[in-house]
Write a protein that holds these residues in place. Structure first.
Motif, short mmCIF file in Angstrom:
data_model
loop_
_atom_site.label_atom_id
_atom_site.label_comp_id
_atom_site.label_asym_id
_atom_site.label_seq_id
_atom_site.Cartn_x
_atom_site.Cartn_y
_atom_site.Cartn_z
N LEU A 144 -3.04 6.48 6.62
CA LEU A 144 -3.29 6.21 5.21
C LEU A 144 -2.89 7.45 4.44
O LEU A 144 -3.51 8.50 4.57
N LYS A 145 -1.84 7.32 3.66
CA LYS A 145 -1.35 8.46 2.89
C LYS A 145 -2.22 8.64 1.65
O LYS A 145 -2.40 7.70 0.87
N PRO A 146 -2.78 9.86 1.45
CA PRO A 146 -3.70 10.05 0.33
C PRO A 146 -3.03 9.95 -1.04
O PRO A 146 -3.68 9.56 -2.00
N THR A 147 -1.76 10.26 -1.13
CA THR A 147 -1.09 10.22 -2.44
C THR A 147 -0.85 8.80 -2.92
O THR A 147 -1.00 8.49 -4.10
N THR A 148 -0.48 7.90 -2.00
CA THR A 148 -0.16 6.52 -2.39
C THR A 148 -1.30 5.55 -2.09
O THR A 148 -1.28 4.42 -2.57
N GLN A 149 -2.27 5.98 -1.26
CA GLN A 149 -3.35 5.10 -0.81
C GLN A 149 -2.80 3.86 -0.10
O GLN A 149 -3.36 2.77 -0.22
N GLN A 150 -1.70 4.03 0.61
CA GLN A 150 -1.08 2.94 1.37
C GLN A 150 -1.00 3.33 2.84
O GLN A 150 -0.73 4.48 3.17
N TYR A 151 -1.22 2.35 3.70
CA TYR A 151 -1.08 2.57 5.14
C TYR A 151 0.38 2.45 5.53
O TYR A 151 1.11 1.59 5.04
#
Length: 157
Positions: A144-151
């Motif tokens: 889960l990328k913190p910048t995009t909030q996408q897995y």
């Protein structure tokens, strides 16, 4: 012996994959393409949220299996530093994958605590591919990328 040799015609793509791609008629997916297809579908699943319904679904059997139940619960308010919350997150993801991905069996999700990713949530998804009569072990890495909030999900080789 490689699995692709056991299945010379390949594996069947999902209906969605068959509708959106110009696949050659009669040609199935290789084992690597099957893994990538599942990784893409898991990515869609983990990047979707289950609709919040304020009443019990016990008497609504069709709703329990409908599109509004596609996705995972919202983890706002849960802390990855708390072991109980980590277990709740992993169990919830396991239940969602079990309910929505019939190509996988015996799913186990674990959260990887890694200080190198600076706020990113790392998950490891262990399962077996349900390719009758075999059950091939497979592992997916979910980040889960913190910048995009996408897995972002990838299958390990």
């Amino acid at each position: 012996m490689e699995i692709d040799h056991l299945y010379p015609y390949g594996f069947r793509a999902t209906l969605f994959d068959r509708l959106i791609t110009a696949n050659e008629q009669g040609k199935g997916l290789s084992i690597q393409q099957l893994r990538e297809s599942i990784a893409n579908d898991l990515e869609d699943l983990l990047n979707s949220r289950v609709a919040k319904i304020n009443r019990p679904l016990d008497d609504l059997s069709f709703v329990k299996h409908s599109i509004i139940q596609f996705g995972i619960i919202d983890f706002v308010g849960l802390s990855t530093a708390n072991p109980l919350d980590r277990d709740k997150i992993c169990q919830s993801i396991e239940q969602s994958i079990t309910a929505q991905e019939p190509r996988l069996r015996q799913i186990k999700v674990e959260m990887l605590v890694d200080n190198d990713n600076k706020g990113a949530l790392c998950l490891s998804i262990h399962a077996f591919l349900n390719i009758h009569p075999l059950y091939e072990p497979i592992v997916f890495d979910a980040l889960l990328k913190p910048t995009t909030q996408q897995y972002v999900i990838s299958a390990r080789s």
